[in-house]
Design an enzyme around this catalytic site. Structure first.
Site, PDB file in Angstrom:
ATOM      1  N   ARG A  58     -37.122  -9.175 -50.129  1.00 27.87           N
ATOM      2  CA  ARG A  58     -36.161  -7.985 -50.092  1.00 27.87           C
ATOM      3  C   ARG A  58     -35.708  -7.242 -51.272  1.00 27.87           C
ATOM      4  O   ARG A  58     -35.383  -6.061 -51.256  1.00 27.87           O
ATOM      5  CB  ARG A  58     -34.874  -8.536 -49.321  1.00 27.87           C
ATOM      6  CG  ARG A  58     -33.720  -7.755 -49.209  1.00 27.87           C
ATOM      7  CD  ARG A  58     -32.684  -8.314 -47.951  1.00 27.87           C
ATOM      8  NE  ARG A  58     -32.270  -9.534 -48.309  1.00 27.87           N
ATOM      9  CZ  ARG A  58     -31.313  -9.914 -49.239  1.00 27.87           C
ATOM     10  NH1 ARG A  58     -30.893  -8.962 -49.955  1.00 27.87           N
ATOM     11  NH2 ARG A  58     -30.930 -11.182 -49.271  1.00 27.87           N
ATOM     12  N   TYR A 116     -33.086  17.668 -39.352  1.00 30.54           N
ATOM     13  CA  TYR A 116     -33.612  16.646 -38.503  1.00 30.54           C
ATOM     14  C   TYR A 116     -32.524  16.113 -37.597  1.00 30.54           C
ATOM     15  O   TYR A 116     -31.402  15.453 -38.097  1.00 30.54           O
ATOM     16  CB  TYR A 116     -34.308  15.708 -39.165  1.00 30.54           C
ATOM     17  CG  TYR A 116     -34.941  14.614 -38.350  1.00 30.54           C
ATOM     18  CD1 TYR A 116     -36.029  14.669 -37.499  1.00 30.54           C
ATOM     19  CD2 TYR A 116     -34.534  13.215 -38.354  1.00 30.54           C
ATOM     20  CE1 TYR A 116     -36.888  13.704 -36.720  1.00 30.54           C
ATOM     21  CE2 TYR A 116     -34.892  12.157 -37.573  1.00 30.54           C
ATOM     22  CZ  TYR A 116     -36.188  12.421 -37.022  1.00 30.54           C
ATOM     23  OH  TYR A 116     -36.669  11.461 -36.178  1.00 30.54           O
ATOM     24  N   ASP A 190     -34.924  16.509 -48.371  1.00 25.01           N
ATOM     25  CA  ASP A 190     -35.811  15.685 -47.475  1.00 25.01           C
ATOM     26  C   ASP A 190     -37.058  16.514 -47.532  1.00 25.01           C
ATOM     27  O   ASP A 190     -37.246  17.602 -46.950  1.00 25.01           O
ATOM     28  CB  ASP A 190     -35.257  15.694 -46.014  1.00 25.01           C
ATOM     29  CG  ASP A 190     -36.111  15.041 -44.833  1.00 25.01           C
ATOM     30  OD1 ASP A 190     -37.530  14.888 -45.300  1.00 25.01           O
ATOM     31  OD2 ASP A 190     -35.674  14.706 -43.981  1.00 25.01           O
TER      32      ASP A 190
END
Ligand SMILES: *Cc1c(COP(=O)(O)O)cnc(C)c1O
Length: 399
Positions: A58, A116, A190
């Site tokens: 992780r 988006y 983005d």
């Protein structure tokens, strides 16, 4: 011979020692949750942050880190300063991890209405109740942007997407980065639609880039993934990596490996996506049943000049408006023989979406039309098939 059952059981449960002399020629999938130390001293030094060795996936895993490094190298290509990347479990988790990692309650995010869909929902439904309010303006209008920045000192970030979905409207990356600097805000782009092969926001002064690697970077529709790239190495380590490891938004090594395989043909695919899309856009523009074509590579497109400046190719996404509204949109979709009717983008094959009857069917007509999503609008993620086959399929379906 008497078998030693205990020895056999332990052999079953044991891990074979990896040979240290053989280097694989391709990126291996490190399917391991943890990494073992050779000695307690190594363990102590690693937990103190002195060795940089891996210990729990992780926190970090070689498969993930090599893929992130490659994307960061592409986004910072040609810059004097390096950038660093962190893989996340999806494009959405890249956005959520970055924003929650570097902003604090009370900070506002200056952004656009035509993001988006998932990003708008994340801002409104999850981040706003946590105290991170979005402020929606038209990011194309720099006076409006500056007025908003002047009016609210609590705006700490400019967040944009260019070209945006589904009308391909573009915003000026250099101008927004410079306003963000002037008003001491973070700037985030983005870059999913373009990929770093076509557009590199860090070059225009942006602080961070996020990706849904699900789309063009993987390019084959085989994984969900995301990436955060940043220039401020300290901030990336102290805040963004910390948020990723504590939220647990790490990508799985297998998905990273699929992304890595896909990226090897990114340059070839983006060239072909772009040349096919340009040919389709030109054919649609000349068609009597088509009202309008939105494509950064068409001289008639309102954002052509801006796209020429900040994009090296016009990309694989286009949208067009059919005359005749909803009914002609539905008839068109039913007439397609080759393209897939799918709400994703960036795969090798052509994907077509009719927002009014599919992705935006639950959104009031007035609200969607305000964002340019008319009844007859069709969005195409133009694939890398033979150009003629794509044109034939689309033009035949128009009838
Ligand atoms: C798909 C997409 C996202 C979300 O990415 P996921 O990988 O589906 O979470 C974000 N931004 C853009 C522009 C996208 O196309």
């Amino acid at each position: 011979m008497q078998l030693n059952k205990a020895e056999f059981d332990t052999l079953c449960a044991s891990e074979m020692k990896l040979p240290e002399t053989i280097r694989p020629s391709q990126l291996p999938i490190y399917a391991t949750s943890s990494f073992a130390f050779d000695s307690i001293d190594e363990g102590i030094d690693t937990f103190l942050g002195k060795t940089g060795l891996h210990f729990y996936s992780r926190y970090g895993n070689p498969t993930l880190e090599l893929v992130a490094e490659k994307i960061a190298k592409m986004e910072s290509f040609g810059l004097a300063d390096e950038a660093v990347g962190i893989m996340t479990s999806s494009g959405m988790s890249a956005i959520a991890t970055l924003l929650a990692g570097i902003l604090k309650s009370g900070d506002k995010i200056l952004t656009q209405g035509n993001l988006y869909g998932g990003t708008t929902e994340l801002f409104n439904k999850v981040l706003a109740p946590l105290g991170l309010q979005p402020v929606y303006v038209n990011l194309e209008n720099l006076d409006e942007v500056e007025a908003a920045l002047k009016a609210a000192a609590s705006i700490r970030m400019i967040y944009c997407e260019t070209p945006s979905n589904p009308t391909l409207a573009c915003v000026d990356l250099a101008a927004l980065a410079s306003l963000a600097k002037q008003y001491q805000c973070y700037s985030v782009a983005d870059n999913t639609f373009c990929t770093p092969y076509i557009q590199r926001p860090l070059h225009w002064g942006f602080d961070f880039v996020i990706h849904s690697t699900t789309k063009y970077l993987n390019g084959h529709g085989t994984s969900i993934g995301g990436c955060i790239i940043g220039k401020d190495l300290e901030l990336m380590k102290a805040k963004v990596w910390q948020a990723m490891k504590l939220f647990g938004t790490n990508l799985s090594p297998f998905e990273a490996w699929l992304t890595n395989s896909g990226m090897k043909t990114l340059h070839l695919r983006m060239e072909r996506h772009s040349s096919n899309a340009l040919a389709l856009a030109k054919a649609l523009e000349a068609h009597p049943s088509v009202e309008k074509v939105n494509y950064p590579g068409l001289e008639s497109f309102a954002y052509y000049e801006l796209a020429q400046k900040q994009m090296s190719l016009p990309g694989g996404m286009l949208s067009f408006e059919l005359k005749g509204g909803l009914q002609s949109g539905i008839k068109f979709m039913n007439g397609l023989k080759h393209a897939s009717l799918a709400p994703t983008l960036g795969d090798c094959h052509t994907l077509i979406l009719h927002p009014a009857s599919m992705s935006h069917v639950n959104i009031a007509k007035e609200i969607r039309e305000n964002n340019g999503i008319t009844d007859g609008l069709i969005r195409v993620s133009v694939g890398i098939e033979a150009e003629k086959d794509i044109l034939d399929d689309v033009l035949n379906a128009i009838g």
